[in-house]
Design an enzyme around this catalytic site. Structure first.
Site, PDB file in Angstrom:
ATOM      1  N   SER A  17       0.833  -1.198   0.000  1.00 49.56           N
ATOM      2  CA  SER A  17       0.000   0.000   0.000  1.00 49.56           C
ATOM      3  C   SER A  17       0.868   1.249   0.000  1.00 49.56           C
ATOM      4  O   SER A  17       2.087   1.176   0.149  1.00 49.56           O
ATOM      5  CB  SER A  17      -0.943  -0.012   1.206  1.00 49.56           C
ATOM      6  OG  SER A  17      -0.216  -0.114   2.399  1.00 49.56           O
ATOM      7  N   CYS A  18       0.209   2.379  -0.178  1.00 51.30           N
ATOM      8  CA  CYS A  18       0.857   3.682  -0.239  1.00 51.30           C
ATOM      9  C   CYS A  18       1.838   3.842   0.918  1.00 51.30           C
ATOM     10  O   CYS A  18       1.500   3.488   2.039  1.00 51.30           O
ATOM     11  CB  CYS A  18      -0.219   4.762  -0.183  1.00 51.30           C
ATOM     12  SG  CYS A  18       0.403   6.432  -0.390  1.00 51.30           S
ATOM     13  N   PRO A  19       3.037   4.318   0.660  1.00 48.42           N
ATOM     14  CA  PRO A  19       3.548   4.880  -0.595  1.00 48.42           C
ATOM     15  C   PRO A  19       4.375   3.904  -1.429  1.00 48.42           C
ATOM     16  O   PRO A  19       4.997   4.304  -2.405  1.00 48.42           O
ATOM     17  CB  PRO A  19       4.441   6.018  -0.102  1.00 48.42           C
ATOM     18  CG  PRO A  19       5.069   5.440   1.137  1.00 48.42           C
ATOM     19  CD  PRO A  19       3.965   4.600   1.781  1.00 48.42           C
ATOM     20  N   MET A  20       4.409   2.629  -1.056  1.00 48.61           N
ATOM     21  CA  MET A  20       5.348   1.708  -1.699  1.00 48.61           C
ATOM     22  C   MET A  20       5.171   1.535  -3.210  1.00 48.61           C
ATOM     23  O   MET A  20       6.171   1.475  -3.925  1.00 48.61           O
ATOM     24  CB  MET A  20       5.335   0.347  -0.987  1.00 48.61           C
ATOM     25  CG  MET A  20       5.885   0.419   0.440  1.00 48.61           C
ATOM     26  SD  MET A  20       7.411   1.402   0.638  1.00 48.61           S
ATOM     27  CE  MET A  20       8.563   0.449  -0.323  1.00 48.61           C
ATOM     28  N   ASP A  44      -3.519  -2.062  -4.798  1.00 46.79           N
ATOM     29  CA  ASP A  44      -3.918  -0.878  -4.030  1.00 46.79           C
ATOM     30  C   ASP A  44      -4.696   0.063  -4.949  1.00 46.79           C
ATOM     31  O   ASP A  44      -4.118   0.633  -5.876  1.00 46.79           O
ATOM     32  CB  ASP A  44      -2.669  -0.188  -3.473  1.00 46.79           C
ATOM     33  CG  ASP A  44      -2.977   1.088  -2.704  1.00 46.79           C
ATOM     34  OD1 ASP A  44      -4.164   1.355  -2.425  1.00 46.79           O
ATOM     35  OD2 ASP A  44      -2.023   1.819  -2.388  1.00 46.79           O
TER      36      ASP A  44
END
Length: 81
Positions: A17-20, A44
């Protein structure tokens, strides 16, 4: 349509999930030659807006297409310089 892209590399960030997704997309695109297209696979839903916003604000990349394919969001990003 995505089939017309000459994909240089596929990045699988499913389950992250964010920010990956954006962080890993940036790292992968940096390693591509100019004109290389990166396919990013994410689960995501926020990656649709996150990767779009990143590409718009980043010199040297262009978001070519985004596709929602069931639970997988596919992004096609070209390194332009």
């Amino acid at each position: 349509m995505s089939e017309s892209f000459d994909i240089a590399e596929t990045l699988d960030v499913k389950g992250e999930s964010c920010p990956m997704p954006v962080v890993k997309t940036k790292g992968a695109i940096d390693g591509l030659p100019e004109g290389g297209v990166l396919e990013v696979l994410s689960t995501d839903s926020g990656s649709m807006s996150d990767i779009d916003g990143w590409a718009q604000g980043t010199d040297g990349v262009e978001l070519l297409e985004q596709v929602a394919d069931g639970d997988v969001y596919k992004h096609y990003v070209e390194k332009t310089d």
